[in-house]
Each structure stands twice: as structure tokens, then as C-alpha cells.
Design a protein around this motif. Structure first.
Motif, PDB file in Angstrom:
ATOM      1  N   GLU A   6      82.999  -4.747 -37.249  1.00 60.33           N
ATOM      2  CA  GLU A   6      83.098  -5.695 -38.354  1.00 60.33           C
ATOM      3  C   GLU A   6      84.377  -6.525 -38.229  1.00 60.33           C
ATOM      4  O   GLU A   6      85.393  -6.033 -37.711  1.00 60.33           O
ATOM      5  CB  GLU A   6      83.131  -4.963 -39.706  1.00 60.33           C
ATOM      6  N   SER A   7      84.326  -7.729 -38.739  1.00 58.12           N
ATOM      7  CA  SER A   7      85.518  -8.575 -38.789  1.00 58.12           C
ATOM      8  C   SER A   7      85.372  -9.549 -39.958  1.00 58.12           C
ATOM      9  O   SER A   7      84.293  -9.700 -40.527  1.00 58.12           O
ATOM     10  CB  SER A   7      85.695  -9.347 -37.480  1.00 58.12           C
ATOM     11  N   LEU A  20      81.847 -11.926 -43.752  1.00 59.49           N
ATOM     12  CA  LEU A  20      82.094 -10.876 -42.779  1.00 59.49           C
ATOM     13  C   LEU A  20      81.104 -10.990 -41.634  1.00 59.49           C
ATOM     14  O   LEU A  20      79.969 -11.407 -41.831  1.00 59.49           O
ATOM     15  CB  LEU A  20      81.964  -9.500 -43.434  1.00 59.49           C
ATOM     16  N   CYS A  22      79.395  -8.936 -38.112  1.00 68.00           N
ATOM     17  CA  CYS A  22      79.076  -7.629 -37.539  1.00 68.00           C
ATOM     18  C   CYS A  22      78.591  -7.883 -36.115  1.00 68.00           C
ATOM     19  O   CYS A  22      77.456  -8.317 -35.908  1.00 68.00           O
ATOM     20  CB  CYS A  22      77.993  -6.961 -38.375  1.00 68.00           C
ATOM     21  N   THR A 118      85.970  -3.087 -42.282  1.00 72.36           N
ATOM     22  CA  THR A 118      86.983  -4.122 -42.448  1.00 72.36           C
ATOM     23  C   THR A 118      87.344  -4.197 -43.931  1.00 72.36           C
ATOM     24  O   THR A 118      86.465  -4.132 -44.797  1.00 72.36           O
ATOM     25  CB  THR A 118      86.487  -5.486 -41.922  1.00 72.36           C
TER      26      THR A 118
END
Length: 124
Positions: A6-7, A20, A22, A118
Motif C-alpha cells: 500500500e502507498s 491510496l 495497492c 499505510t
């Protein structure tokens, strides 16, 4: 190694938006459903919703329906969680997961591969 990462987390003000991502590595995400989850401080993990492998169907938990949007881009091997009108109570670690099927009647949706999460902090 098959994994999802995740980011996109960070600090956002109430009423703001955040997206977000993935990202999958080691496997083709397009063969799997994607589930999104979160865990707020001191609380149990909460499912948010799912998207099918093709992206043709999404389902959401009542707590986020109408504010959060789950999508995916199978060419980029990536899933997304668009979060709008964020509230203080949305502060949590957000996780994505991939599974052959998304079974929302189960707490973990029956997901097979999980990211490490995250952090999203909603604060003024």
C-alpha cells in the motif's frame, strides 16, 4: 515473492480527500479480487469493501459507502481506494489484500495476500 504494498497514506485535514494505491508484485493482480481494510488505534480491523478481479463489481460496508470508492487498473497491476470527505474517525492504518474471491461475510473477506498497511491521519 507474492505481495501487495500500500502507498499514499499521510496527513489530511477533515473534509479532504486522499487516494491510496495497492500495488502487486510477484503475481498478476488482475486474477484476484481486492479488499480494503483499516484498523484504528485501539480498535479491531474493519473491512471497507471489495472489488472483483475484472473491476466490474464493487461492494462497500455501510460505514464508508458514498464516501469511499474502490477501483483498479489491471494494466498497472494496481488497486485504489479513493477516500473523500474524510473525518477524524477515519484515522487508521489502511490495508489492501488480494484473494481469489471476496467473501464479505467473513471478517477477513477470505483474502490470501496482505500488505503491511499505510497510515492515514485525519487532523486539523
Amino acid at each position: 515473492q507474492m505481495q501487495v504494498v500500500e502507498s499514499g497514506g499521510g496527513l489530511v485535514q477533515p473534509g479532504g480527500s486522499l487516494r491510496l494505491s495497492c500495488a502487486a508484485s510477484g503475481f498478476t493482480l488482475g486474477y484476484y479480487a481486492i479488499g480494503w481494510f483499516r484498523q484504528a488505534p485501539g480498535k479491531e480491523r474493519e473491512g471497507l469493501g471489495c472489488i472483483t478481479s475484472s473491476g466490474g463489481h464493487t461492494n462497500y460496508e455501510r460505514s464508508v459507502k458514498g464516501r469511499f470508492i474502490i477501483s483498479r487498473d489491471n494494466v498497472k497491476n494496481t488497486g485504489y481506494l479513493q477516500m473523500n470527505n474524510l473525518k477524524l474517525e477515519d484515522t487508521a492504518v489502511y490495508y489492501c489484500a488480494a484473494g481469489v474471491y471476496c467473501r464479505m461475510e467473513k471478517g477477513d473477506y477470505g483474502m490470501d495476500y496482505w500488505g503491511k498497511g499505510t497510515l492515514v491521519t485525519v487532523s486539523s
